[in-house]
Design a protein around this motif. Sequence first.
Motif, PDB file in Angstrom:
ATOM      1  N   ILE A  82       0.843  -1.200   0.000  1.00  0.00           N
ATOM      2  CA  ILE A  82       0.000   0.000   0.000  1.00  0.00           C
ATOM      3  C   ILE A  82       0.878   1.249   0.000  1.00  0.00           C
ATOM      4  N   ASN A  83       0.474   2.255  -0.750  1.00  0.00           N
ATOM      5  CA  ASN A  83       1.215   3.511  -0.833  1.00  0.00           C
ATOM      6  C   ASN A  83       0.782   4.423   0.320  1.00  0.00           C
ATOM      7  N   TYR A  84       1.609   4.461   1.371  1.00  0.00           N
ATOM      8  CA  TYR A  84       1.253   5.224   2.569  1.00  0.00           C
ATOM      9  C   TYR A  84       1.471   6.722   2.397  1.00  0.00           C
ATOM     10  N   ASP A  85       2.051   7.132   1.270  1.00  0.00           N
ATOM     11  CA  ASP A  85       2.142   8.562   0.980  1.00  0.00           C
ATOM     12  C   ASP A  85       0.780   9.118   0.565  1.00  0.00           C
ATOM     13  N   ILE A  86      -0.100   8.212   0.127  1.00  0.00           N
ATOM     14  CA  ILE A  86      -1.422   8.637  -0.337  1.00  0.00           C
ATOM     15  C   ILE A  86      -2.511   8.311   0.677  1.00  0.00           C
ATOM     16  N   VAL A  87      -2.531   7.083   1.173  1.00  0.00           N
ATOM     17  CA  VAL A  87      -3.586   6.698   2.108  1.00  0.00           C
ATOM     18  C   VAL A  87      -3.359   7.379   3.461  1.00  0.00           C
ATOM     19  N   LEU A 128      -7.342   2.332   7.115  1.00  0.00           N
ATOM     20  CA  LEU A 128      -6.588   3.039   6.095  1.00  0.00           C
ATOM     21  C   LEU A 128      -7.586   3.534   5.056  1.00  0.00           C
ATOM     22  N   ASN A 129      -7.431   4.787   4.641  1.00  0.00           N
ATOM     23  CA  ASN A 129      -8.391   5.415   3.748  1.00  0.00           C
ATOM     24  C   ASN A 129      -7.724   5.869   2.461  1.00  0.00           C
ATOM     25  N   CYS A 130      -8.270   5.427   1.346  1.00  0.00           N
ATOM     26  CA  CYS A 130      -7.754   5.782   0.030  1.00  0.00           C
ATOM     27  C   CYS A 130      -8.637   6.878  -0.553  1.00  0.00           C
ATOM     28  N   PRO A 131      -8.143   8.131  -0.624  1.00  0.00           N
ATOM     29  CA  PRO A 131      -8.986   9.235  -1.090  1.00  0.00           C
ATOM     30  C   PRO A 131      -9.012   9.326  -2.617  1.00  0.00           C
ATOM     31  N   LEU A 132     -10.189   9.617  -3.173  1.00  0.00           N
ATOM     32  CA  LEU A 132     -10.345   9.822  -4.613  1.00  0.00           C
ATOM     33  C   LEU A 132     -10.932  11.196  -4.856  1.00  0.00           C
ATOM     34  N   ARG A 189      -2.960  15.189   7.815  1.00  0.00           N
ATOM     35  CA  ARG A 189      -1.747  15.742   7.201  1.00  0.00           C
ATOM     36  C   ARG A 189      -2.060  16.986   6.361  1.00  0.00           C
ATOM     37  N   LEU A 190      -3.312  17.141   5.962  1.00  0.00           N
ATOM     38  CA  LEU A 190      -3.688  18.269   5.103  1.00  0.00           C
ATOM     39  C   LEU A 190      -4.409  19.364   5.862  1.00  0.00           C
ATOM     40  N   GLY A 191      -4.345  19.304   7.181  1.00  0.00           N
ATOM     41  CA  GLY A 191      -5.019  20.319   7.978  1.00  0.00           C
ATOM     42  C   GLY A 191      -6.355  19.805   8.475  1.00  0.00           C
ATOM     43  N   PHE A 206      -9.038  -2.434  -9.360  1.00  0.00           N
ATOM     44  CA  PHE A 206      -8.800  -1.998  -7.987  1.00  0.00           C
ATOM     45  C   PHE A 206      -7.460  -1.279  -7.838  1.00  0.00           C
ATOM     46  N   ARG A 207      -6.540  -1.531  -8.737  1.00  0.00           N
ATOM     47  CA  ARG A 207      -5.278  -0.792  -8.705  1.00  0.00           C
ATOM     48  C   ARG A 207      -5.414   0.622  -9.263  1.00  0.00           C
ATOM     49  N   MET A 208      -6.605   0.979  -9.739  1.00  0.00           N
ATOM     50  CA  MET A 208      -6.893   2.359 -10.113  1.00  0.00           C
ATOM     51  C   MET A 208      -7.154   3.215  -8.877  1.00  0.00           C
ATOM     52  N   ILE A 209      -7.392   2.572  -7.728  1.00  0.00           N
ATOM     53  CA  ILE A 209      -7.675   3.300  -6.487  1.00  0.00           C
ATOM     54  C   ILE A 209      -6.386   3.927  -5.972  1.00  0.00           C
ATOM     55  N   PRO A 210      -6.361   5.237  -5.717  1.00  0.00           N
ATOM     56  CA  PRO A 210      -5.152   5.888  -5.204  1.00  0.00           C
ATOM     57  C   PRO A 210      -4.652   5.203  -3.928  1.00  0.00           C
ATOM     58  N   GLY A 211      -3.388   4.853  -3.932  1.00  0.00           N
ATOM     59  CA  GLY A 211      -2.787   4.156  -2.802  1.00  0.00           C
ATOM     60  C   GLY A 211      -2.679   2.666  -3.030  1.00  0.00           C
ATOM     61  N   LEU A 212      -3.407   2.147  -4.010  1.00  0.00           N
ATOM     62  CA  LEU A 212      -3.381   0.712  -4.306  1.00  0.00           C
ATOM     63  C   LEU A 212      -2.800   0.436  -5.690  1.00  0.00           C
ATOM     64  N   GLU A 213      -2.018   1.384  -6.218  1.00  0.00           N
ATOM     65  CA  GLU A 213      -1.468   1.244  -7.569  1.00  0.00           C
ATOM     66  C   GLU A 213      -0.625  -0.020  -7.720  1.00  0.00           C
ATOM     67  N   ASN A 214       0.056  -0.414  -6.650  1.00  0.00           N
ATOM     68  CA  ASN A 214       0.920  -1.588  -6.684  1.00  0.00           C
ATOM     69  C   ASN A 214       0.449  -2.657  -5.692  1.00  0.00           C
TER      70      ASN A 214
END
Length: 457
Positions: free
Chosen positions: A173-178, A192-196, A258-260, A306-314
Amino acid sequence: MTVEQPIQVIGGGLAGTEAAWQIAQAGVPVILYEMRPQRSSPAHHSEHLAELVCSNSFGAQASDRASGLLHEELRRSGSIIIATADEFAVPAGGALAVDRGVFSQTLTERLANHPLIDLRREEVHQIPVDGITVLTTGPLTSPDLAADLQRFTGMDYMSFFDAASPIVVGESINYDIVFRASRYDRGEAAYLNCPLNREQYLQFWQALCEAEQAELKDFERETAKFFEGCLPIEEMAKRGEDTMRYGPLKPVGLFDARLGDFRDPDNRSKRPYAVVQLRQEDKAGHLWNMVGFQTNLRWSEQKRVFRMIPGLENAEFVRMGVMHRNTFINAPELLQPTLQFKTRQTLLAAGQLIGTEGYTAATAGGWLAGTNAARLALGQVPLTLPNTTMMGALFDFISSASPKHFQPMPPNFGILPDLPKRIRNKQERYGQYRDRALADLATWQQQIAASDLHLSA
């Protein structure tokens, strides 16, 4: 009173495991039949008892939620399933979720080591004619036994489709995004939350609607009727562009610190358009379940979409989503609220087979069927739970609903009797339902204990 003839429990799922334990704890010998590993099923992955095949979550933990109230009623009734779930719970925000592998392995060992439980790994082809029997064969009853049950009841099974969500390896999981958060910051930030954003969501929605589904098996193709409480994500997507955003992908109450502070009006533009949530699957946090992503897509399509979901690319998937047929009997025609068959008092049933939905409801059915089977063996009167409890209301519903339109029922406050006074505030109303249920359960338990003590004196 000594009981020599063992009670037979057929099926080692949640209901069967609970039933066998309650029978043995009452001092009555029991034979628990489980066909795995001699014969596998389309949904199971192990030979352990009480395997959780869909999700590792038993639902909301708070006792002012329907599933949480059912947890608490079972906890106060000595449920082995809920006690073991509490023992091996993993962080899941406000839900009771477990490390499923350790959970089922531990239950298997505890039942196998109980001196009054004879665990037999063999398939049962017919309903036993003699003695007391509890049927807990679940939604994937073997064909021979299903045919015999159909002959016994004189009516066809009813069926719906159930599906399981994929499980993702945490390291992929890409923890820079989730971001970690629970809705409205309630409890531990366990999801863990994957924002779109809107563009990402629409691309994902379109791909999901166009993705290729897996071909149904012959036994499933006959009737494809989905249960609304476990709708495949692709079916939900096809109902409309925003259906998922008001369902499992709803973004409300989820904030990336992280975004306020998103509750600041100046930061509202940073709120995600939709969110895919991942729930911790094991105690170590190595595995994550895609919440609400039950699916029947082909496995290659699941990976692509499902790999189109931000954070789940890989994303690396350790289990892909699967779909299977669930079967259940027309309980209002066949069962009493004691879970005895009307035409054979020594035959009981529990679990998804009787049209209750969800892990905790299956456990509750196992508890009541096992308890009543033991009471029959001991010459005691079978129990009917107060319908003001969640357990009692559930079994009252499945035994008294309209047979013509009967569908599986999960625990919910809508099946409880009205409160004496109408309460508009939902949270307060649910709290009142809880307080009444637990008070009535305690009173009922005291009355049963006193009655049994009097009869044995």
